[in-house]
Write an enzyme that holds these catalytic residues in place. Structure first.
Site, PDB file in Angstrom:
ATOM      1  N   GLU A   1     -31.672  11.102  -6.557  1.00 52.54           N
ATOM      2  CA  GLU A   1     -32.844  12.163  -6.682  1.00 52.54           C
ATOM      3  C   GLU A   1     -33.121  11.309  -8.333  1.00 52.54           C
ATOM      4  O   GLU A   1     -32.695  11.926  -9.198  1.00 52.54           O
ATOM      5  CB  GLU A   1     -32.570  13.674  -6.711  1.00 52.54           C
ATOM      6  CG  GLU A   1     -33.727  14.372  -6.899  1.00 52.54           C
ATOM      7  CD  GLU A   1     -33.344  15.779  -7.084  1.00 52.54           C
ATOM      8  OE1 GLU A   1     -32.253  16.172  -7.466  1.00 52.54           O
ATOM      9  OE2 GLU A   1     -34.259  16.892  -6.680  1.00 52.54           O
TER      10      GLU A   1
ATOM     11  N   HIS B   1     -40.655  15.435  -5.604  1.00 47.78           N
ATOM     12  CA  HIS B   1     -40.834  15.263  -7.149  1.00 47.78           C
ATOM     13  C   HIS B   1     -42.100  14.570  -7.385  1.00 47.78           C
ATOM     14  O   HIS B   1     -42.052  13.696  -8.165  1.00 47.78           O
ATOM     15  CB  HIS B   1     -39.702  14.718  -7.934  1.00 47.78           C
ATOM     16  CG  HIS B   1     -38.671  15.631  -8.406  1.00 47.78           C
ATOM     17  ND1 HIS B   1     -38.654  16.626  -9.206  1.00 47.78           N
ATOM     18  CD2 HIS B   1     -37.517  15.840  -7.448  1.00 47.78           C
ATOM     19  CE1 HIS B   1     -37.572  17.402  -9.067  1.00 47.78           C
ATOM     20  NE2 HIS B   1     -36.872  17.077  -8.328  1.00 47.78           N
TER      21      HIS B   1
ATOM     22  N   ASN C   1     -41.395  22.837  -3.989  1.00 48.56           N
ATOM     23  CA  ASN C   1     -40.702  22.731  -5.111  1.00 48.56           C
ATOM     24  C   ASN C   1     -40.909  21.484  -6.010  1.00 48.56           C
ATOM     25  O   ASN C   1     -40.851  20.478  -5.177  1.00 48.56           O
ATOM     26  CB  ASN C   1     -39.321  23.085  -5.357  1.00 48.56           C
ATOM     27  CG  ASN C   1     -39.032  24.494  -4.941  1.00 48.56           C
ATOM     28  OD1 ASN C   1     -38.318  25.053  -4.057  1.00 48.56           O
ATOM     29  ND2 ASN C   1     -39.530  25.400  -5.974  1.00 48.56           N
TER      30      ASN C   1
ATOM     31  N   ASP D   1     -33.485  30.061  -0.498  1.00 53.80           N
ATOM     32  CA  ASP D   1     -32.675  31.075  -1.002  1.00 53.80           C
ATOM     33  C   ASP D   1     -33.485  32.426  -1.613  1.00 53.80           C
ATOM     34  O   ASP D   1     -33.118  33.066  -2.082  1.00 53.80           O
ATOM     35  CB  ASP D   1     -31.932  30.539  -2.572  1.00 53.80           C
ATOM     36  CG  ASP D   1     -32.920  30.070  -3.698  1.00 53.80           C
ATOM     37  OD1 ASP D   1     -34.112  30.013  -3.303  1.00 53.80           O
ATOM     38  OD2 ASP D   1     -32.511  29.586  -4.693  1.00 53.80           O
ATOM     39  N   GLY D   2     -34.903  32.257  -1.447  1.00 53.83           N
ATOM     40  CA  GLY D   2     -35.839  33.521  -1.635  1.00 53.83           C
ATOM     41  C   GLY D   2     -36.190  33.619  -2.994  1.00 53.83           C
ATOM     42  O   GLY D   2     -37.066  34.216  -3.318  1.00 53.83           O
TER      43      GLY D   2
ATOM     44  N   HIS E   1     -36.582  29.927  -4.990  1.00 57.61           N
ATOM     45  CA  HIS E   1     -37.304  28.591  -5.071  1.00 57.61           C
ATOM     46  C   HIS E   1     -38.661  28.823  -4.350  1.00 57.61           C
ATOM     47  O   HIS E   1     -39.813  28.202  -4.611  1.00 57.61           O
ATOM     48  CB  HIS E   1     -36.673  27.606  -4.739  1.00 57.61           C
ATOM     49  CG  HIS E   1     -35.431  27.157  -5.507  1.00 57.61           C
ATOM     50  ND1 HIS E   1     -34.439  27.598  -5.846  1.00 57.61           N
ATOM     51  CD2 HIS E   1     -35.389  26.114  -6.280  1.00 57.61           C
ATOM     52  CE1 HIS E   1     -33.718  27.150  -6.849  1.00 57.61           C
ATOM     53  NE2 HIS E   1     -34.384  26.065  -7.227  1.00 57.61           N
TER      54      HIS E   1
ATOM     55  N   ASP F   1     -29.232  22.375  -2.930  1.00 56.36           N
ATOM     56  CA  ASP F   1     -29.664  21.945  -4.366  1.00 56.36           C
ATOM     57  C   ASP F   1     -28.755  22.577  -5.265  1.00 56.36           C
ATOM     58  O   ASP F   1     -29.376  22.780  -6.287  1.00 56.36           O
ATOM     59  CB  ASP F   1     -31.310  22.177  -4.557  1.00 56.36           C
ATOM     60  CG  ASP F   1     -31.756  21.340  -5.598  1.00 56.36           C
ATOM     61  OD1 ASP F   1     -30.866  20.292  -6.169  1.00 56.36           O
ATOM     62  OD2 ASP F   1     -32.926  21.596  -6.051  1.00 56.36           O
TER      63      ASP F   1
ATOM     64  N   LEU G   1     -36.643  26.516 -13.101  1.00 51.92           N
ATOM     65  CA  LEU G   1     -35.810  26.462 -12.123  1.00 51.92           C
ATOM     66  C   LEU G   1     -35.123  25.253 -12.299  1.00 51.92           C
ATOM     67  O   LEU G   1     -35.673  24.183 -12.210  1.00 51.92           O
ATOM     68  CB  LEU G   1     -36.238  26.674 -10.735  1.00 51.92           C
ATOM     69  CG  LEU G   1     -36.552  28.237 -10.367  1.00 51.92           C
ATOM     70  CD1 LEU G   1     -37.326  28.141  -9.040  1.00 51.92           C
ATOM     71  CD2 LEU G   1     -35.534  29.120 -10.444  1.00 51.92           C
ATOM     72  N   ALA G   2     -33.863  25.240 -12.226  1.00 49.21           N
ATOM     73  CA  ALA G   2     -33.016  23.891 -12.243  1.00 49.21           C
ATOM     74  C   ALA G   2     -31.839  24.002 -11.273  1.00 49.21           C
ATOM     75  O   ALA G   2     -30.593  24.310 -11.522  1.00 49.21           O
ATOM     76  CB  ALA G   2     -32.237  24.013 -13.686  1.00 49.21           C
TER      77      ALA G   2
END
Ligand SMILES: [Zn+2]
Length: 393
Positions: free
Chosen positions: A142, A208, A232, A261-262, A264, A287, A319-320
Site C-alpha cells: 500500500e 488512495h 476512503n 466497521d461503521g 470509516h 485495514d 482516520l489511520a
C-alpha cells in the site's frame, strides 16, 4: 482421516444441512451431507454439534489488507514476534492474510519486505508449517505510489511517482511475494507499473487516488482489477464529476473492498457499496493496525504513530487504519445491509481469495482445498478455527 460434523456448512456459494467434512493430510477430501455419505470405520469423528449448538462450518477468513494486531506492526515485527499476531488473527477466524505496508523510507520498506518474504516462505512451503495459526500468504504494497491529495496518513515525504525501477526494487526485496499493490492510477508513470505488476500476477488495486473517471478506466484497461477501501482516501462521488468511485461501483470487471466497521464508511453507504458490487464482487478487509485487540493507547503504524480511543484509530485527527477484526466485519454487514451470514462469509473468504487470484485452496470448502476453516455460531461468532486441518488452540 478426520471427519467434522456440524449443523450447517457454507462452501460458501452453497449451503449444506447436516454436513460432513472429510480431512486428510491437511486437505479437504470430501464435503457432503450426512445423508449422502458413510463415515469410514477408521475415521476420527469430531461432532461439533455436541458442544456448539447450531455449529456452522465455513472457510477461514482471508484478510487482504492488514497492518497488524495484538500490539504488533507487520513492518516492524520480528520473526519471533509474528506468531503472536498470527495467533490473535486465528481467534478472529482468519487463516490467511496479506501483511500490508505503508509508505516509508524506501530502504526501510525493502528491509520489511525481506523479513515478510522470509515469514511467508517459512509457512507456505510444502514441508513447512507454523502450527495451527493464521499464515501470511503474500504481501500487499500500500504505497509508495499514492496520491498526495488522497494519502490519508501515509507520510507525504515517502510518496513517490511510480517507476518500473522502484517497483523492481520492491519486487526484488520481497522476492516476488508481492501479491497485491494499491496504486493511484492518475500519477505519471502509473499505467506502465500497473501493466507490469499485472503481468507478474499482482492484484493491482486502485486507491488512495484522486483519479477522474477516465484515469480510473485507463487503469482497468492496463490491468487493474480491484479497488482499495472504497470511499476512503478516494475522490468523492459527485453526480457531475463521477471520478474513480463511479468506475469502482459500476465496472463488473472490478472487485472492491471496504472497511465495514461503521466508522470509516457510514452503514448506509456500506449498504450502497454492497448493492453495487453484489455478492460476487464485494470484499471485506480490516485495514487493522497494531491496535487491534489492544486497549486504547498509542501504537506504531509503519513509520508513524497512531492513537486509539473508543475504537477509533487516528493521527492528527485523520482516520489511520482500524481496530476491526474480520469476524466483526462479517457480522456488521449482516446488520448494516441485511445480508445473510452465508453471503457475508463469502465476502470474507471466497471473494478476497478470487480477487487476489488464488485459483483454488483458499476461501472455499471443497475437495482439494486446504482445510482452513472456522466454526461459527448462528450469530457469526467464531467458536473454533482450523488451519490445515489442525485445531487452533
Ligand atoms: Zn491500509
Amino acid at each position: 482421516m478426520i471427519v467434522l460434523c456440524a449443523n450447517r456448512l457454507y462452501t460458501p456459494q452453497d449451503e449444506i444441512q447436516n454436513p460432513l467434512l472429510f480431512i486428510e493430510d491437511g486437505l479437504i477430501s470430501a464435503v457432503s451431507s450426512r445423508a449422502q455419505q458413510e463415515i469410514p470405520n477408521h475415521a476420527t469423528v469430531v461432532d461439533l454439534t455436541k458442544d456448539l449448538p447450531g455449529a456452522i462450518l465455513a472457510p477461514g477468513f482471508v484478510d487482504i489488507h492488514m497492518h497488524g494486531g495484538a500490539g504488533l506492526d507487520v513492518m516492524r515485527a520480528s520473526p519471533a514476534e509474528l506468531p503472536r499476531l498470527n495467533k490473535f488473527l486465528t481467534t478472529h477466524g482468519v487463516t490467511g492474510y496479506f501483511p500490508t505496508t505503508v509508505a516509508a523510507p524506501l530502504d526501510q520498506t525493502c528491509a520489511a519486505l525481506e523479513r515478510l518474504a522470509d515469514a511467508i516462505a517459512a509457512v507456505t512451503g510444502p514441508s513447512n508449517h507454523n502450527g495451527a495459526q493464521a499464515r501470511p500468504l503474500g504481501i500487499h504494497l500500500e504505497g509508495p505510489f499514492l496520491s498526495h491529495k488522497r494519502r490519508g496518513v501515509h507520510p507525504p515525504q515517502y510518496l513517490v511517482e511510480p517507476t518500473l525501477e522502484i517497483f523492481e526494487r520492491l519486487w526484488q526485496a520481497a522476492r516476488g511475494q508481492v501479491r497485491m499493490m494499491t496504486i493511484a492510477p492518475e500519477l505519471p508513470g502509473a499505467l506502465d507499473v500497473i501493466a507490469e505488476a499485472a503481468r507478474r500476477k499482482v492484484c493491482v488495486s486502485i486507491g488512495h487516488s484522486d483519479a477522474q473517471l477516465e484515469a480510473a478506466r485507463a487503469a482497468v484497461r492496463a490491468g487493474a482489477r480491484h479497488a482499495t477501501h472504497t470511499f476512503n482516501a478516494m475522490r468523492p462521488l459527485d453526480h457531475r464529476d463521477p471520478g474513480i468511485l463511479a468506475e469502482v461501483l459500476t465496472d463488473r470487471q472490478l472487485t472492491a473492498d471496504i472497511i465495514a466497521d461503521g466508522i470509516h464508511v457510514a452503514p448506509a453507504v456500506v449498504q450502497l457499496f454492497l448493492k453495487a458490487k453484489g455478492i460476487e464482487r464485494s470484499v471485506l478487509i480490516t485495514d487493522a493496525t497494531a491496535a487491534a485487540g489492544m486497549p486504547d493507547g498509542i501504537y506504531q503504524l509503519g513509520p508513524i504513530q497512531v492513537s486509539v480511543k473508543d475504537g477509533k484509530c487516528t493521527m492528527d485527527g485523520k482516520l489511520a487504519g482500524s481496530v476491526l477484526t474480520m469476524d466483526n466485519a462479517v457480522r456488521n454487514i449482516t446488520q448494516f445491509a441485511g445480508w445473510t451470514l452465508q453471503d457475508a462469509v463469502r465476502a470474507a473468504t471466497l471473494n478476497p481469495a478470487q480477487a487476489v487470484g488464488f485459483a483454488h485452496g483458499h476461501g472455499v470448502l471443497a475437495p482439494g482445498a486446504e482445510a482452513n476453516l472456522v466454526v461459527l455460531s448462528p450469530g457469526g461468532e467464531v467458536r473454533r478455527t482450523f488451519v490445515r486441518g489442525r485445531l487452533a488452540s
